[in-house]
Design an enzyme around this catalytic site. Structure first.
Site, PDB file in Angstrom:
ATOM      1  N   ASN A 125      46.537 -66.501 -20.981  1.00  0.00           N
ATOM      2  CA  ASN A 125      45.553 -67.555 -21.218  1.00  0.00           C
ATOM      3  C   ASN A 125      44.865 -67.913 -19.904  1.00  0.00           C
ATOM      4  O   ASN A 125      45.536 -68.211 -18.923  1.00  0.00           O
ATOM      5  CB  ASN A 125      46.248 -68.777 -21.812  1.00  0.00           C
ATOM      6  CG  ASN A 125      45.250 -69.713 -22.461  1.00  0.00           C
ATOM      7  OD1 ASN A 125      44.323 -70.169 -21.810  1.00  0.00           O
ATOM      8  ND2 ASN A 125      45.426 -69.975 -23.742  1.00  0.00           N
ATOM      9  N   HIS A 156      45.952 -70.121 -34.680  1.00  0.00           N
ATOM     10  CA  HIS A 156      44.800 -69.298 -34.278  1.00  0.00           C
ATOM     11  C   HIS A 156      44.016 -68.868 -35.516  1.00  0.00           C
ATOM     12  O   HIS A 156      44.535 -68.897 -36.636  1.00  0.00           O
ATOM     13  CB  HIS A 156      45.257 -68.040 -33.516  1.00  0.00           C
ATOM     14  CG  HIS A 156      45.562 -68.298 -32.070  1.00  0.00           C
ATOM     15  ND1 HIS A 156      46.805 -68.701 -31.649  1.00  0.00           N
ATOM     16  CD2 HIS A 156      44.790 -68.226 -30.958  1.00  0.00           C
ATOM     17  CE1 HIS A 156      46.792 -68.857 -30.327  1.00  0.00           C
ATOM     18  NE2 HIS A 156      45.581 -68.584 -29.881  1.00  0.00           N
ATOM     19  N   LYS A 160      43.257 -62.964 -35.661  1.00  0.00           N
ATOM     20  CA  LYS A 160      44.185 -62.643 -34.569  1.00  0.00           C
ATOM     21  C   LYS A 160      45.273 -61.706 -35.098  1.00  0.00           C
ATOM     22  O   LYS A 160      45.817 -61.931 -36.180  1.00  0.00           O
ATOM     23  CB  LYS A 160      44.805 -63.933 -34.003  1.00  0.00           C
ATOM     24  CG  LYS A 160      45.728 -63.666 -32.818  1.00  0.00           C
ATOM     25  CD  LYS A 160      46.011 -64.918 -32.023  1.00  0.00           C
ATOM     26  CE  LYS A 160      46.944 -64.645 -30.872  1.00  0.00           C
ATOM     27  NZ  LYS A 160      46.346 -63.791 -29.834  1.00  0.00           N
TER      28      LYS A 160
HETATM   29  P1  NAD Z   1      38.309 -58.699 -30.610  1.00  0.00           P
HETATM   30  O1  NAD Z   1      38.984 -57.810 -31.610  1.00  0.00           O
HETATM   31  O2  NAD Z   1      37.129 -59.515 -31.064  1.00  0.00           O
HETATM   32  O3  NAD Z   1      37.822 -57.827 -29.339  1.00  0.00           O
HETATM   33  C1  NAD Z   1      38.489 -56.722 -28.835  1.00  0.00           C
HETATM   34  C2  NAD Z   1      37.432 -55.648 -28.572  1.00  0.00           C
HETATM   35  O4  NAD Z   1      38.027 -54.548 -27.899  1.00  0.00           O
HETATM   36  C3  NAD Z   1      36.833 -55.110 -29.891  1.00  0.00           C
HETATM   37  O5  NAD Z   1      35.419 -55.200 -29.853  1.00  0.00           O
HETATM   38  C4  NAD Z   1      37.315 -53.666 -29.917  1.00  0.00           C
HETATM   39  O6  NAD Z   1      36.413 -52.776 -30.546  1.00  0.00           O
HETATM   40  C5  NAD Z   1      37.437 -53.377 -28.428  1.00  0.00           C
HETATM   41  N1  NAD Z   1      38.259 -52.188 -28.126  1.00  0.00           N
HETATM   42  C6  NAD Z   1      39.369 -51.743 -28.749  1.00  0.00           C
HETATM   43  N2  NAD Z   1      39.779 -50.576 -28.196  1.00  0.00           N
HETATM   44  C7  NAD Z   1      38.901 -50.283 -27.200  1.00  0.00           C
HETATM   45  C8  NAD Z   1      38.777 -49.213 -26.274  1.00  0.00           C
HETATM   46  N3  NAD Z   1      39.636 -48.181 -26.278  1.00  0.00           N
HETATM   47  N4  NAD Z   1      37.754 -49.239 -25.394  1.00  0.00           N
HETATM   48  C9  NAD Z   1      36.865 -50.274 -25.381  1.00  0.00           C
HETATM   49  N5  NAD Z   1      36.928 -51.311 -26.253  1.00  0.00           N
HETATM   50  C10 NAD Z   1      37.933 -51.308 -27.140  1.00  0.00           C
HETATM   51  O7  NAD Z   1      39.441 -59.630 -30.030  1.00  0.00           O
HETATM   52  P2  NAD Z   1      39.299 -60.926 -29.077  1.00  0.00           P
HETATM   53  O8  NAD Z   1      39.455 -62.151 -29.907  1.00  0.00           O
HETATM   54  O9  NAD Z   1      38.114 -60.795 -28.205  1.00  0.00           O
HETATM   55  O10 NAD Z   1      40.651 -60.795 -28.257  1.00  0.00           O
HETATM   56  C11 NAD Z   1      40.924 -59.640 -27.471  1.00  0.00           C
HETATM   57  C12 NAD Z   1      42.278 -59.814 -26.806  1.00  0.00           C
HETATM   58  O11 NAD Z   1      42.212 -60.885 -25.847  1.00  0.00           O
HETATM   59  C13 NAD Z   1      43.422 -60.166 -27.747  1.00  0.00           C
HETATM   60  O12 NAD Z   1      44.605 -59.548 -27.289  1.00  0.00           O
HETATM   61  C14 NAD Z   1      43.526 -61.682 -27.614  1.00  0.00           C
HETATM   62  O13 NAD Z   1      44.806 -62.182 -27.913  1.00  0.00           O
HETATM   63  C15 NAD Z   1      43.221 -61.837 -26.155  1.00  0.00           C
HETATM   64  N6  NAD Z   1      42.729 -63.162 -25.744  1.00  0.00           N
HETATM   65  C16 NAD Z   1      43.172 -63.609 -24.541  1.00  0.00           C
HETATM   66  C17 NAD Z   1      42.709 -64.798 -24.039  1.00  0.00           C
HETATM   67  C18 NAD Z   1      43.177 -65.222 -22.668  1.00  0.00           C
HETATM   68  O14 NAD Z   1      42.745 -66.287 -22.165  1.00  0.00           O
HETATM   69  N7  NAD Z   1      44.015 -64.420 -22.002  1.00  0.00           N
HETATM   70  C19 NAD Z   1      41.779 -65.567 -24.755  1.00  0.00           C
HETATM   71  C20 NAD Z   1      41.318 -65.060 -25.980  1.00  0.00           C
HETATM   72  C21 NAD Z   1      41.800 -63.845 -26.460  1.00  0.00           C
END
Ligand code: NAD
Length: 268
Positions: A125, A156, A160
């Site tokens: 996060n 969430h 998710k």
């Molecule tokens: P999402 O599914 O909307 O986005 C993920 C993207 O990655 C998708 O567009 C997908 O097509 C792409 N992807 C998958 N494989 C790929 C590859 N090989 N090459 C390039 N792109 C690829 O999901 P999201 O809501 O944006 O969340 C993404 C991740 O981030 C999740 O694990 C979520 O838990 C995490 N997250 C973390 C925080 C934080 O603050 N650390 C905040 C929000 C979400």
């Protein structure tokens, strides 16, 4: 320092679009590359247009290997994709900011080994509020002791895919560390049927999924005569993107190594 050259992988995802937007608005960053998963219908499109901020002259590529060199790769994708990106970033001497969650223990170990060498901030996060909560939970767990039962409730949006959230696990790990125990030995991830009375010292999780909830975490310390609650709610994904950029700015000035967001924010 000159402009920070950044690549956003997964640039059409919920967080990817936020990151492209934040980079387009930041004066000290320049987007030099963007990727989406191989096979995506958006490949070849302009990352700025996909993110709704107008043309940036950066085409979505299917592979990080097809992007030019950058100072930092920002990755909020999937565990498998992140591991692949980390290997490429390491080979090319690019630093890494990773927000992806849901790694298995082996995947996490592998990622951390690479991250140590390439220079990375990995955080479940990136919001300042949650990182403050991590410090508060540690303090509360130490102060309240075994007379208080610890439960974590998180909510969430319906899309998710991992549970409990990386943030819920990080909050539990902070509490476990303060109590001097390993989370694996005290975590209770599910309860169903006649599960018996609550075992002292365990940390329970409850997971809510639905609608558009961006992210809510409640850490409950339940005593016989009082309850302490530490709660965080994200109201806008922009908070994570801003945190990731803040981490990238900080990271490019550090020696190679693996860092947490708490270190970035000086909350340790
Ligand atoms: P999402 O599914 O909307 O986005 C993920 C993207 O990655 C998708 O567009 C997908 O097509 C792409 N992807 C998958 N494989 C790929 C590859 N090989 N090459 C390039 N792109 C690829 O999901 P999201 O809501 O944006 O969340 C993404 C991740 O981030 C999740 O694990 C979520 O838990 C995490 N997250 C973390 C925080 C934080 O603050 N650390 C905040 C929000 C979400």
């Amino acid at each position: 320092m000159n402009e920070i050259r950044a690549i956003v992988v997964g640039a059409a995802g919920r967080m990817g679009k936020m990151l492209v937007r934040a980079i387009a608005e930041a004066e000290d960053f320049r987007l030099v590359g963007a990727t989406e998963r191989p096979g995506s219908a958006l490949l070849g499109k302009d990352a700025g247009e996909v993110a709704g901020v107008g043309t940036l002259g950066v085409e979505l590529k299917a592979e990080l290997a097809q992007c030019p060199d950058a100072d930092v790769v920002i990755d909020f994708t999937t565990p498998k994709a992140t591991l692949r990106h980390a290997e490429i970033a390491q080979q090319r001497g690019m630093r890494l900011v990773v927000g992806t969650t849901g790694f298995s223990r082996e995947e996490r170990k592998h990622l951390e080994a690479i991250a140590h060498e390439t220079g990375a901030v990995i955080a479940a996060n990136f919001s300042i509020g949650v990182n403050l909560c991590l410090a508060l939970v540690e303090q509360a767990a130490r102060a309240l002791g075994d007379g208080f039962d610890l439960e974590i409730v998180e909510a969430h949006h319906r899309r998710k895919v991992d549970a409990p959230s990386g943030t819920a696990l990080a909050l539990a790990e902070a509490a476990a560390r303060a109590k001097g125990v390993l989370l694996d030995q005290v975590a209770v991830f599910a309860r169903e049927g006649i599960v018996g009375e609550r075992k002292q010292g365990t940390i329970g999780f409850a997971v809510v999924r639905g609608g558009g909830v961006i992210g809510e975490h409640r850490v409950l310390f339940l005593g016989e005569k009082e309850v302490v609650e530490i709660r965080h709610e994200a109201l806008d994904r922009a908070v994570f993107a801003a945190g990731a950029l803040h981490a990238a700015r900080w990271l490019v000035r550090q020696p190679l190594g693996l860092y947490s967001m708490r270190e970035v924010l000086g909350l340790n």
